[in-house]
Write a protein that holds these residues in place. Structure first.
Motif, PDB file in Angstrom:
ATOM      1  N   ILE A 182       0.893  -1.157   0.000  1.00  0.00           N
ATOM      2  CA  ILE A 182       0.000   0.000   0.000  1.00  0.00           C
ATOM      3  C   ILE A 182       0.924   1.197   0.000  1.00  0.00           C
ATOM      4  CG2 ILE A 182      -1.733   1.312   1.258  1.00  0.00           C
ATOM      5  CD1 ILE A 182      -2.850  -1.294   2.320  1.00  0.00           C
ATOM      6  N   GLY A 183       0.912   1.919  -1.111  1.00  0.00           N
ATOM      7  CA  GLY A 183       1.887   2.989  -1.286  1.00  0.00           C
ATOM      8  C   GLY A 183       3.271   2.365  -1.334  1.00  0.00           C
ATOM      9  N   SER A 184       4.177   2.866  -0.521  1.00  0.00           N
ATOM     10  CA  SER A 184       5.528   2.309  -0.484  1.00  0.00           C
ATOM     11  C   SER A 184       5.714   1.303   0.661  1.00  0.00           C
ATOM     12  CB  SER A 184       6.561   3.434  -0.354  1.00  0.00           C
ATOM     13  OG  SER A 184       6.345   4.136   0.858  1.00  0.00           O
ATOM     14  N   SER A 185       4.629   1.016   1.395  1.00  0.00           N
ATOM     15  CA  SER A 185       4.715   0.093   2.536  1.00  0.00           C
ATOM     16  C   SER A 185       4.376  -1.332   2.121  1.00  0.00           C
ATOM     17  CB  SER A 185       3.739   0.509   3.636  1.00  0.00           C
ATOM     18  OG  SER A 185       4.065   1.784   4.125  1.00  0.00           O
ATOM     19  N   LEU A 186       5.263  -2.271   2.429  1.00  0.00           N
ATOM     20  CA  LEU A 186       5.021  -3.682   2.183  1.00  0.00           C
ATOM     21  C   LEU A 186       4.103  -4.199   3.289  1.00  0.00           C
ATOM     22  CD1 LEU A 186       5.664  -6.281   0.576  1.00  0.00           C
ATOM     23  CD2 LEU A 186       7.610  -6.602   2.124  1.00  0.00           C
ATOM     24  N   ILE A 187       2.906  -4.640   2.911  1.00  0.00           N
ATOM     25  CA  ILE A 187       1.917  -5.090   3.885  1.00  0.00           C
ATOM     26  C   ILE A 187       1.890  -6.619   3.954  1.00  0.00           C
ATOM     27  CG2 ILE A 187      -0.524  -5.017   4.548  1.00  0.00           C
ATOM     28  CD1 ILE A 187       0.931  -2.272   4.609  1.00  0.00           C
ATOM     29  N   ILE A 188       1.925  -7.275   2.813  1.00  0.00           N
ATOM     30  CA  ILE A 188       1.943  -8.737   2.742  1.00  0.00           C
ATOM     31  C   ILE A 188       3.312  -9.134   2.200  1.00  0.00           C
ATOM     32  CG2 ILE A 188       0.877 -10.806   1.746  1.00  0.00           C
ATOM     33  CD1 ILE A 188      -0.992  -9.200   3.614  1.00  0.00           C
ATOM     34  N   ASN A 189       4.035  -9.955   2.949  1.00  0.00           N
ATOM     35  CA  ASN A 189       5.396 -10.337   2.592  1.00  0.00           C
ATOM     36  C   ASN A 189       5.491 -11.849   2.421  1.00  0.00           C
ATOM     37  OD1 ASN A 189       8.150 -10.451   2.206  1.00  0.00           O
ATOM     38  ND2 ASN A 189       8.671 -10.008   4.331  1.00  0.00           N
ATOM     39  N   ASP A 190       5.539 -12.300   1.172  1.00  0.00           N
ATOM     40  CA  ASP A 190       5.813 -13.708   0.860  1.00  0.00           C
ATOM     41  C   ASP A 190       4.717 -14.663   1.338  1.00  0.00           C
ATOM     42  OD1 ASP A 190       7.431 -15.583  -0.403  1.00  0.00           O
ATOM     43  OD2 ASP A 190       8.460 -16.102   1.450  1.00  0.00           O
ATOM     44  N   PHE A 191       3.465 -14.357   1.020  1.00  0.00           N
ATOM     45  CA  PHE A 191       2.341 -15.233   1.370  1.00  0.00           C
ATOM     46  C   PHE A 191       2.220 -16.343   0.343  1.00  0.00           C
ATOM     47  CE2 PHE A 191      -2.077 -16.510   0.767  1.00  0.00           C
ATOM     48  CZ  PHE A 191      -2.426 -16.894   2.048  1.00  0.00           C
ATOM     49  N   SER A 192       2.099 -17.575   0.811  1.00  0.00           N
ATOM     50  CA  SER A 192       1.888 -18.729  -0.063  1.00  0.00           C
ATOM     51  C   SER A 192       0.826 -19.627   0.547  1.00  0.00           C
ATOM     52  CB  SER A 192       3.180 -19.527  -0.248  1.00  0.00           C
ATOM     53  OG  SER A 192       4.156 -18.750  -0.906  1.00  0.00           O
ATOM     54  N   ALA A 193      -0.064 -20.165  -0.298  1.00  0.00           N
ATOM     55  CA  ALA A 193      -1.098 -21.092   0.161  1.00  0.00           C
ATOM     56  C   ALA A 193      -1.696 -21.790  -1.052  1.00  0.00           C
ATOM     57  CB  ALA A 193      -2.184 -20.355   0.927  1.00  0.00           C
ATOM     58  N   VAL A 194      -2.262 -22.957  -0.805  1.00  0.00           N
ATOM     59  CA  VAL A 194      -2.965 -23.710  -1.842  1.00  0.00           C
ATOM     60  C   VAL A 194      -4.383 -23.956  -1.346  1.00  0.00           C
ATOM     61  CG1 VAL A 194      -3.063 -25.890  -3.105  1.00  0.00           C
ATOM     62  CG2 VAL A 194      -0.859 -24.811  -2.662  1.00  0.00           C
ATOM     63  N   PHE A 195      -5.360 -23.672  -2.195  1.00  0.00           N
ATOM     64  CA  PHE A 195      -6.762 -23.861  -1.868  1.00  0.00           C
ATOM     65  C   PHE A 195      -7.347 -24.846  -2.871  1.00  0.00           C
ATOM     66  CE2 PHE A 195      -5.441 -19.570  -0.800  1.00  0.00           C
ATOM     67  CZ  PHE A 195      -5.724 -19.518   0.552  1.00  0.00           C
ATOM     68  N   ALA A 196      -7.823 -25.970  -2.369  1.00  0.00           N
ATOM     69  CA  ALA A 196      -8.385 -27.000  -3.233  1.00  0.00           C
ATOM     70  C   ALA A 196      -9.897 -26.827  -3.348  1.00  0.00           C
ATOM     71  CB  ALA A 196      -8.053 -28.382  -2.690  1.00  0.00           C
TER      72      ALA A 196
ATOM     73  N   GLY B 293     -13.579 -27.089  -2.876  1.00  0.00           N
ATOM     74  CA  GLY B 293     -14.353 -27.437  -1.690  1.00  0.00           C
ATOM     75  C   GLY B 293     -13.754 -27.007  -0.371  1.00  0.00           C
ATOM     76  N   ASP B 294     -12.555 -26.418  -0.385  1.00  0.00           N
ATOM     77  CA  ASP B 294     -11.924 -25.958   0.852  1.00  0.00           C
ATOM     78  C   ASP B 294     -12.687 -24.793   1.466  1.00  0.00           C
ATOM     79  OD1 ASP B 294      -9.829 -27.727   0.857  1.00  0.00           O
ATOM     80  OD2 ASP B 294      -8.288 -26.269   0.328  1.00  0.00           O
ATOM     81  N   TRP B 295     -12.687 -24.754   2.782  1.00  0.00           N
ATOM     82  CA  TRP B 295     -13.132 -23.597   3.540  1.00  0.00           C
ATOM     83  C   TRP B 295     -11.899 -23.104   4.279  1.00  0.00           C
ATOM     84  CZ3 TRP B 295     -18.064 -21.429   4.302  1.00  0.00           C
ATOM     85  CH2 TRP B 295     -19.089 -22.047   3.594  1.00  0.00           C
ATOM     86  N   THR B 296     -11.644 -21.812   4.215  1.00  0.00           N
ATOM     87  CA  THR B 296     -10.438 -21.260   4.815  1.00  0.00           C
ATOM     88  C   THR B 296     -10.787 -20.021   5.621  1.00  0.00           C
ATOM     89  OG1 THR B 296      -9.154 -22.043   2.927  1.00  0.00           O
ATOM     90  CG2 THR B 296      -8.139 -20.353   4.297  1.00  0.00           C
ATOM     91  N   GLY B 297     -10.145 -19.876   6.762  1.00  0.00           N
ATOM     92  CA  GLY B 297     -10.304 -18.677   7.575  1.00  0.00           C
ATOM     93  C   GLY B 297      -8.965 -17.982   7.738  1.00  0.00           C
TER      94      GLY B 297
ATOM     95  N   LYS C  63      -5.079  -8.930   6.785  1.00  0.00           N
ATOM     96  CA  LYS C  63      -6.073  -9.894   6.300  1.00  0.00           C
ATOM     97  C   LYS C  63      -6.900  -9.314   5.160  1.00  0.00           C
ATOM     98  CE  LYS C  63      -7.942 -10.082  10.342  1.00  0.00           C
ATOM     99  NZ  LYS C  63      -7.077  -9.159  11.096  1.00  0.00           N
ATOM    100  N   THR C  64      -7.455  -8.152   5.345  1.00  0.00           N
ATOM    101  CA  THR C  64      -8.283  -7.530   4.319  1.00  0.00           C
ATOM    102  C   THR C  64      -7.440  -7.139   3.117  1.00  0.00           C
ATOM    103  OG1 THR C  64      -9.843  -6.736   5.982  1.00  0.00           O
ATOM    104  CG2 THR C  64      -9.899  -5.642   3.839  1.00  0.00           C
ATOM    105  N   THR C  65      -6.241  -6.664   3.335  1.00  0.00           N
ATOM    106  CA  THR C  65      -5.337  -6.318   2.232  1.00  0.00           C
ATOM    107  C   THR C  65      -5.069  -7.544   1.367  1.00  0.00           C
ATOM    108  OG1 THR C  65      -4.320  -4.546   3.510  1.00  0.00           O
ATOM    109  CG2 THR C  65      -3.039  -5.436   1.665  1.00  0.00           C
ATOM    110  N   LEU C  66      -4.830  -8.682   2.000  1.00  0.00           N
ATOM    111  CA  LEU C  66      -4.602  -9.923   1.251  1.00  0.00           C
ATOM    112  C   LEU C  66      -5.829 -10.295   0.432  1.00  0.00           C
ATOM    113  CD1 LEU C  66      -2.912 -12.434   0.581  1.00  0.00           C
ATOM    114  CD2 LEU C  66      -3.892 -13.499   2.633  1.00  0.00           C
ATOM    115  N   LEU C  67      -7.006 -10.246   1.044  1.00  0.00           N
ATOM    116  CA  LEU C  67      -8.237 -10.596   0.324  1.00  0.00           C
ATOM    117  C   LEU C  67      -8.510  -9.629  -0.825  1.00  0.00           C
ATOM    118  CD1 LEU C  67     -10.520 -11.644   3.303  1.00  0.00           C
ATOM    119  CD2 LEU C  67      -9.386 -13.132   1.627  1.00  0.00           C
TER     120      LEU C  67
END
Length: 122
Positions: free
Chosen positions: A17-31, A33-37, A46-50
């Motif tokens: 967001i701007g020059s600020s790194l908010i999410i750093n190196d996020f990795s995930a796999v969603f198959a 039928g998955d439910w994820t929180g 959290k909201t920035t990622l979504l």
């Protein structure tokens, strides 16, 4: 056990967001039928990622594959493919579930199709 298809795969996502790194190196796999929180403190990203996954914000680095196609650089395709509803407190109570679905799925540019609903936010 039935094998499930990978629907969404994030690898090394960085979101700024701007020059600020908010999410750093996020990795995930969603198959399929998955439910994820997502759990985290206020301001944890959290909201920035979504927003980034759903095309409402840019992804600075990394890959986001949907059905094997990398959409990290294609915000419009992400927005058209992934629905995202903001916190319930921000949604007008007059909206039906179907109206929320139609407003939150697809491109942010589609809001023009629902001009009659915009006064509810004012």
């Amino acid at each position: 056990m039935v094998a499930r298809s990978i629907m969404l795969q994030a690898s090394g996502l960085h979101v700024c967001i701007g020059s600020s790194l908010i999410i750093n190196d996020f990795s995930a796999v969603f198959a399929e039928g998955d439910w994820t929180g997502l759990l985290g403190a206020n301001g944890a990203g959290k909201t920035t990622l979504l927003r980034a996954i759903s095309g409402r914000s840019a992804i600075a680095h990394g890959s986001l594959k949907m059905a094997g196609r990398d959409l990290a650089a294609d915000r419009l395709s992400r927005a058209q493919s992934i629905g995202f509803a903001v916190d319930q407190a921000a949604l007008p109570k007059q909206l039906t579930a179907a109206e929320v679905f139609h407003l939150t799925r697809g491109s942010v540019f589609r809001v023009q199709e629902h001009q009659q609903l915009l006064p509810l936010w004012q």
